[in-house]
Design a protein around this motif. Structure first.
Motif, mmCIF file in Angstrom:
data_model
loop_
_atom_site.group_PDB
_atom_site.id
_atom_site.type_symbol
_atom_site.label_atom_id
_atom_site.label_comp_id
_atom_site.label_asym_id
_atom_site.label_seq_id
_atom_site.Cartn_x
_atom_site.Cartn_y
_atom_site.Cartn_z
ATOM 1 N N TRP A 199 0.809 -1.210 0.000
ATOM 2 C CA TRP A 199 0.000 0.000 0.000
ATOM 3 C C TRP A 199 0.846 1.266 0.000
ATOM 4 O O TRP A 199 0.434 2.293 -0.550
ATOM 5 C CB TRP A 199 -0.927 0.011 1.215
ATOM 6 N N VAL A 200 2.000 1.222 0.622
ATOM 7 C CA VAL A 200 2.789 2.444 0.806
ATOM 8 C C VAL A 200 3.253 3.016 -0.527
ATOM 9 O O VAL A 200 3.015 4.189 -0.851
ATOM 10 C CB VAL A 200 3.985 2.185 1.736
ATOM 11 N N ALA A 201 3.937 2.213 -1.322
ATOM 12 C CA ALA A 201 4.405 2.688 -2.622
ATOM 13 C C ALA A 201 3.223 3.068 -3.511
ATOM 14 O O ALA A 201 3.292 4.044 -4.267
ATOM 15 C CB ALA A 201 5.264 1.617 -3.299
ATOM 16 N N ALA A 202 2.137 2.311 -3.408
ATOM 17 C CA ALA A 202 0.953 2.610 -4.216
ATOM 18 C C ALA A 202 0.370 3.966 -3.850
ATOM 19 O O ALA A 202 -0.052 4.739 -4.728
ATOM 20 C CB ALA A 202 -0.096 1.513 -4.026
ATOM 21 N N ILE A 203 0.349 4.281 -2.555
ATOM 22 C CA ILE A 203 -0.158 5.586 -2.118
ATOM 23 C C ILE A 203 0.736 6.708 -2.631
ATOM 24 O O ILE A 203 0.258 7.760 -3.081
ATOM 25 C CB ILE A 203 -0.268 5.622 -0.583
ATOM 26 N N CYS A 204 2.047 6.505 -2.581
ATOM 27 C CA CYS A 204 2.973 7.529 -3.089
ATOM 28 C C CYS A 204 2.747 7.784 -4.573
ATOM 29 O O CYS A 204 2.661 8.936 -5.019
ATOM 30 C CB CYS A 204 4.416 7.097 -2.843
ATOM 31 N N LEU A 205 2.631 6.714 -5.348
ATOM 32 C CA LEU A 205 2.410 6.869 -6.782
ATOM 33 C C LEU A 205 1.029 7.457 -7.071
ATOM 34 O O LEU A 205 0.866 8.269 -7.975
ATOM 35 C CB LEU A 205 2.573 5.512 -7.472
ATOM 36 N N GLY A 206 0.043 7.035 -6.298
ATOM 37 C CA GLY A 206 -1.294 7.600 -6.467
ATOM 38 C C GLY A 206 -1.331 9.090 -6.161
ATOM 39 O O GLY A 206 -2.012 9.862 -6.841
ATOM 40 N N THR A 207 -0.589 9.485 -5.155
ATOM 41 C CA THR A 207 -0.497 10.901 -4.819
ATOM 42 C C THR A 207 0.158 11.684 -5.945
ATOM 43 O O THR A 207 -0.256 12.807 -6.275
ATOM 44 C CB THR A 207 0.299 11.086 -3.518
ATOM 45 N N ALA A 208 1.180 11.095 -6.557
ATOM 46 C CA ALA A 208 1.834 11.742 -7.694
ATOM 47 C C ALA A 208 0.858 11.912 -8.856
ATOM 48 O O ALA A 208 0.865 12.945 -9.545
ATOM 49 C CB ALA A 208 3.050 10.931 -8.129
#
Length: 216
Positions: free
Chosen positions: A71-80
């Motif tokens: 979830w962590v990397a996915a949230i970062c990319l989603g935020t981008a």
């Protein structure tokens, strides 16, 4: 020593993801304001979101949190992605500063609490909270080639230190974790918010002060 699994509670999970998302947003928006590519924006979001927590986990000999949690990397990319498709004027004003402040204090609490559960003594545990809250933003600023927040007299690290210290003190006193973490996050964020609103800053060093003789 507390068992590491004790930290895996819904409240801390929410603080973790909230801190990641808010820090990732500040990194992505900085890249957007610099008119960078999406790849650069995603990199800034990731390194800002996970930088402090990565250093913390390496220092306390814990598994690096974002490697094992998809979830962590996915949230970062989603935020981008969100930052990429929204105009920067939506984020103008003090919003970015307040978002960064909330991420700072939430992450400081998480870092200190996690360090305590891994048997780190109180003072180093508080330092782990400060590292968790501050290092991602420092990496972001250094990579972007702009003066880091750590080099300005703003009440930034101080707010992280307040949150981390309250968290450690509350856990040492065996207070309910939900109360401890909530109070610690709120106190640090209020200090940071007031500092943003009224431009509060720590006094800077001056030669000849605090008992240090002038060189003249």
């Amino acid at each position: 020593m507390l068992e590491p699994v004790a930290i895996l509670t819904p409240v801390v999970d929410i603080l973790d993801l909230l801190g990641v998302a808010l820090f990732a947003l500040t990194g992505a928006l900085l890249a957007a304001k610099e008119r960078q590519t999406f790849v650069t924006m995603a990199f800034f979001a990731l390194v800002t979101g996970v930088g402090g927590g990565t250093i913390r986990d390496l220092l306390i000999d814990a598994p690096v949190f974002w490697v094992a949690d998809a979830w962590v990397a996915a949230i970062c990319l989603g935020t981008a992605v969100i930052a990429w498709f929204t105009p920067t004027k939506w984020w103008d004003g003090k919003f970015l500063d307040y978002a960064d402040g909330l991420g700072l204090t939430a992450y400081a609490v998480l870092g200190a609490a996690k360090a305590m559960t891994y048997g780190i003594p109180p003072v180093p545990a508080a330092m782990m909270g400060i590292i968790t809250g501050c290092v991602g933003g420092i990496i972001r600023d250094v990579v972007a080639g702009r003066p880091s927040i750590i080099m300005r007299p703003e009440l930034y690290v101080t707010a992280a230190a307040l949150s981390a210290s309250i968290c450690v003190a509350g856990m040492m006193a065996n207070l309910p974790n939900v109360i401890t973490w909530s109070v610690a996050t709120t106190a640090g964020f209020l200090l940071r918010g007031v500092a943003i609103r009224y431009n509060w800053a720590l006094p800077s060093y001056r030669e000849g002060k605090a008992g240090i003789a002038d060189s003249e």
